[in-house]
Enzyme design. Structure first.
Site, mmCIF file in Angstrom:
data_model
loop_
_atom_site.group_PDB
_atom_site.id
_atom_site.type_symbol
_atom_site.label_atom_id
_atom_site.label_comp_id
_atom_site.label_asym_id
_atom_site.label_seq_id
_atom_site.Cartn_x
_atom_site.Cartn_y
_atom_site.Cartn_z
ATOM 1 N N GLU A 68 -21.733 30.824 -2.938
ATOM 2 C CA GLU A 68 -21.550 30.295 -4.294
ATOM 3 C C GLU A 68 -22.770 30.473 -5.177
ATOM 4 O O GLU A 68 -22.644 30.727 -6.382
ATOM 5 C CB GLU A 68 -21.132 28.821 -4.249
ATOM 6 C CG GLU A 68 -19.711 28.585 -3.747
ATOM 7 C CD GLU A 68 -19.583 28.668 -2.234
ATOM 8 O OE1 GLU A 68 -20.629 28.741 -1.556
ATOM 9 O OE2 GLU A 68 -18.442 28.672 -1.733
ATOM 10 N N HIS A 137 -13.035 18.104 -0.753
ATOM 11 C CA HIS A 137 -12.082 19.040 -1.363
ATOM 12 C C HIS A 137 -11.185 18.339 -2.393
ATOM 13 O O HIS A 137 -10.069 18.785 -2.640
ATOM 14 C CB HIS A 137 -11.177 19.679 -0.302
ATOM 15 C CG HIS A 137 -11.834 20.739 0.526
ATOM 16 N ND1 HIS A 137 -12.718 20.448 1.524
ATOM 17 C CD2 HIS A 137 -11.738 22.093 0.505
ATOM 18 C CE1 HIS A 137 -13.122 21.573 2.101
ATOM 19 N NE2 HIS A 137 -12.552 22.584 1.490
HETATM 20 C C1 LIG Z 1 -18.994 25.995 0.265
HETATM 21 C C2 LIG Z 1 -17.611 26.387 0.579
HETATM 22 N N1 LIG Z 1 -17.123 27.531 0.062
HETATM 23 C C3 LIG Z 1 -15.854 27.895 0.320
HETATM 24 C C4 LIG Z 1 -15.048 27.124 1.100
HETATM 25 C C5 LIG Z 1 -13.598 27.519 1.348
HETATM 26 N N2 LIG Z 1 -13.450 27.986 2.710
HETATM 27 C C6 LIG Z 1 -13.082 27.156 3.708
HETATM 28 S S1 LIG Z 1 -13.090 27.897 5.185
HETATM 29 C C7 LIG Z 1 -13.563 29.362 4.511
HETATM 30 C C8 LIG Z 1 -13.767 30.552 5.391
HETATM 31 C C9 LIG Z 1 -14.859 30.336 6.356
HETATM 32 O O1 LIG Z 1 -15.028 31.482 7.125
HETATM 33 P P1 LIG Z 1 -15.904 31.444 8.428
HETATM 34 O O2 LIG Z 1 -17.202 30.793 8.129
HETATM 35 O O3 LIG Z 1 -15.960 32.815 8.971
HETATM 36 O O4 LIG Z 1 -15.130 30.473 9.408
HETATM 37 P P2 LIG Z 1 -13.649 30.603 10.001
HETATM 38 O O5 LIG Z 1 -12.725 30.012 9.017
HETATM 39 O O6 LIG Z 1 -13.398 32.032 10.254
HETATM 40 O O7 LIG Z 1 -13.666 29.801 11.238
HETATM 41 C C10 LIG Z 1 -13.714 29.244 3.135
HETATM 42 C C11 LIG Z 1 -14.097 30.329 2.224
HETATM 43 C C12 LIG Z 1 -15.594 25.934 1.607
HETATM 44 N N3 LIG Z 1 -14.860 25.084 2.337
HETATM 45 N N4 LIG Z 1 -16.871 25.599 1.347
#
Ligand SMILES: Cc1ncc(C[n+]2csc(CCOP(=O)(O)OP(=O)(O)O)c2C)c(N)n1
Lengths: 333, 328
Positions: A68, A137
């Site tokens: 972000e 959220h």
């Molecule tokens: C600061 C923030 N940005 C975006 C999100 C939205 N979001 C939730 S899970 C996710 C993907 C996370 O990917 P990863 O770290 O690879 O973990 P995975 O879901 O694959 O276990 C996103 C973009 C969030 N929760 N927090």
């Protein structure tokens, strides 16, 4: 409205109004682009960029990493150098990750540079509780943004305003946050197909009344309307004002309403303490003290993070019932 | 399989993986049935990582988890009853129903929370490791995060500081190939997140996250290194989530092919480990069946507990915002 126009009235849900607003901006402005997490192939987790990648390609619909700070920084740097970025911050809660880029860079770059930089940047972000998404959220942080000289903040309560405010924001040469509401995504309204602006800095009276002014912010406008209906049955004729623009705030419309009704209540989803309602109260007492017949009431969330449990979230989020109770209290009913 | 690993360790690794798999399968169904509200990010497919790492931690060691946190909580000793109760939003849940899936935590088990903020964990784990060193305890902290999270500034700042201060911290990247709906190759230019370790002056290790013994052995070295005061390690586990980012649907998704999912399932961590255990004579099919029966009974008990538990009440809303007890 003529019958012919009414027949052609097109209903569009909030989510599609967002899409159309962004789409028309991208068609109008060659140097506009969208950047954010999962905006391209996925079309946003809320679905409002669906189809845009196909039309505009990945030069203008840019999927970013989960970064972000980088995303807002990308917007600031690009805006200062000739682009008109539309930046997507998936949930408003994630502003925490990039508040320096917002508060210390985006908001004051122009001022610090003595007017040397212009930042035509639009940020779309999603606020609001109601889906059991818990403390990180579900928040409504508009007051945080409103406190920053240099940015504008609008909160569309309906599909018509969502499209019109996005277009106005994108045509504005200042940073504008368009704070959307996730519970409103499916809510339809009449939305013209052509490009139109809803002016930033203008509130809207959504129901005229004579006895009491209820100022609603974002989705709470609908709760205010429901409360007004109940109060009507009790003989209280409420005026409902959709605040729409947080920064700048339309005190003119607010004061005019008070001059008519002499009583007011402000409702927002954000935590009541320190919420934007306090600013409205202050402005009304400064500008319309002599017209006030009662203390101004405020309805907002209790002073706690947003709870997960449906049992708690239900009582946490302000609603029509609480508005009615507070209005009755003010009126001694 | 390495030589001197005891039967107890092996059966515990297996039990933990099965507990996670079955919990997640049931939680997913309950979400689909509308009994569990909100959004569940399920851990199915990644069980070997939580199980293999947690085998080296005790209750005093801390972890930070993610939005995909149930597996970490279970492997760290989380019990089904208060977990299900939390997912149901009940007052008897680990967080009294206030946190839910994305914030499930238990300080007594050293769980510094799942996290709704991607990248929220690493700085906190680094802070816990700082505290461990400051207090001269022998505790180690482990932070779990995804490939997507490795693009957040918070990860980079935490990694730099952990290495700078030589903190007892292990950075476990669960690289499941996606951040939400974006493939790794579309969100970072590196293939191995472990490469980033070099930039901070710590070892970076890549391990097959579908092989619980490989994870177990790599984690053993990293935890040992941390506990001995030699500093942090970045351990990248290549794994896969069988389900969608949220919810249970696994196949027919637009951002990945069914063939890809099938290929990973062919290497399923639980199935391959079970085959190995049987081959080595550690387990028999009957013993395996017993494990599943026991876990399923536990699950039923947990669900019954959650369903019969009371919801929190309005009075609970303003509790726990501040500490108001006697000063410690
Ligand atoms: C600061 C923030 N940005 C975006 C999100 C939205 N979001 C939730 S899970 C996710 C993907 C996370 O990917 P990863 O770290 O690879 O973990 P995975 O879901 O694959 O276990 C996103 C973009 C969030 N929760 N927090």
């Amino acid at each position: 409205m003529s019958e012919a126009v009414q027949k052609n009235a097109r209903m569009l849900p909030y989510v599609s109004a967002i899409t159309e607003g962004v789409q028309q901006v991208l068609r109008e402005q060659d140097n506009a682009f969208v950047a954010g997490e999962d905006v391209g192939q996925a079309g946003s987790v809320f679905g409002y960029y669906q189809g845009l990648l196909a039309e505009f390609g990945d030069r203008r619909i840019v999927d970013t990493p989960i970064s972000e700070k980088g995303i807002i920084g990308l917007g600031v740097g690009a805006a200062a150098t000739g682009c008109r970025p539309i930046i997507d911050v998936m949930f408003m809660d994630f502003l925490g990750e990039c508040m320096d880029e917002v508060a210390n860079q985006m908001a004051k770059m122009r001022f610090m540079f003595g007017g040397g930089a212009t930042l035509p940047i639009t940020v779309l972000t999603m606020a609001g509780a109601g889906m059991n998404l818990a403390a990180q959220h579900s928040q409504s942080w508009e007051a945080w943004l409103a406190h920053l000289p240099g940015v504008k903040v609008v909160m569309p309560s309906n599909a018509y305003d969502a499209k019109g405010l996005i277009i106005a924001a994108a045509r504005d040469d200042n940073p504008v946050f368009v704070v959307l509401n996730k519970m409103s995504l499916a809510m339809p309204a009449e939305v013209p197909e052509e490009m139109y602006e809803v002016p930033i800095g203008k509130a809207q009276i959504v129901k005229e009344g004579t006895d009491f002014s209820i100022f609603g912010i974002g989705r709470m406008v609908h709760e205010a309307l429901a409360a007004a209906k109940t109060l009507e049955e009790l003989g209280v004729n409420c005026e409902v004002v959709d605040v729409r623009s947080i920064q700048p705030f339309d005190s003119e419309t607010a004061v005019a309403s008070i001059k008519k009704t002499h009583r007011a209540l402000i409702v927002h989803e954000a935590v009541r303490f320190g919420g934007f309602g306090g600013e409205i109260v202050a402005q009304l007492q400064e500008q319309a003290f002599d017209y006030l017949d009662a203390p101004i009431a405020r309805v907002g969330a209790p002073f706690s993070p947003v709870p997960y449990s449906p049992a708690l979230e239900q009582v946490y989020i302000p609603n029509a019932g609480r508005i009615v109770t507070e209005v009755k209290k003010v009126l001694g009913l | 399989m390495a030589k001197k690993i005891s039967t107890k360790v092996l059966t515990d690794l297996h039990l933990n993986m099965v507990r996670i798999r079955r919990f997640e399968e049931e939680a997913g169904k309950l979400m689909e049935d509308g009994k569990i509200p909100g959004a569940l990010h399920l851990y199915v497919g990644q069980e070997a990582v939580a199980s293999g790492v947690m085998a080296h931690l005790n209750n005093q060691d801390q972890i930070t988890s993610t939005h995909r946190g149930h597996g970490h909580v279970i492997a760290k000793g989380g019990q089904f009853s208060p977990m299900f109760a939390e997912l149901y939003g009940k007052a008897t849940g680990y967080c009294k129903g206030k946190g839910g899936s994305m914030h499930i935590s238990n300080m007594a088990l050293g769980i510094l929370g799942a996290n709704g903020i991607v990248g929220g964990g690493p700085p906190i784990a680094m802070g816990a490791a700082f505290s461990n060193k400051f207090r001269k305890s022998k505790q180690v902290s482990v932070t779990f995060f995804g490939d997507g999270a490795s693009n957040e500034g918070s990860f980079h700042e935490a990694a730099n500081m952990a290495a700078l201060y030589q903190l007892p911290c292990v950075f476990v990247c669960e690289n499941n190939g996606f951040g939400e709906y974006t493939a790794q190759s579309n969100h970072q230019a590196v293939t191995d997140v472990a490469d980033r370790a070099a930039g901070y002056g710590m070892p970076g290790v890549v391990v097959d996250g579908m092989d619980v013994m490989a994870v177990y052995e790599a984690a053993e070295a990293a935890v040992k290194r941390a506990r001995s005061g030699a500093g942090p390690t970045l351990l990248e586990c290549k794994t896969y989530r069988y389900y969608d980012h949220v919810g249970v649907r696994g196949m027919g998704l637009t951002y990945r092919t069914d063939e890809e999912v099938e290929a990973w399932k062919q290497r399923d961590a639980i199935e391959s480990f079970e085959a190995l255990l049987v081959k080595q004579g550690v387990m028999t099919q009957k013993k395996l069946d017993n494990v599943y029966a026991r876990v399923d009974a536990d699950i039923q008990e947990g669900i019954a507990f959650a369903e019969s538990s009371p919801f929190p009440t309005e009075d609970d809303l303003l509790e726990d915002v501040y500490f108001v007890g006697a000063k410690s």
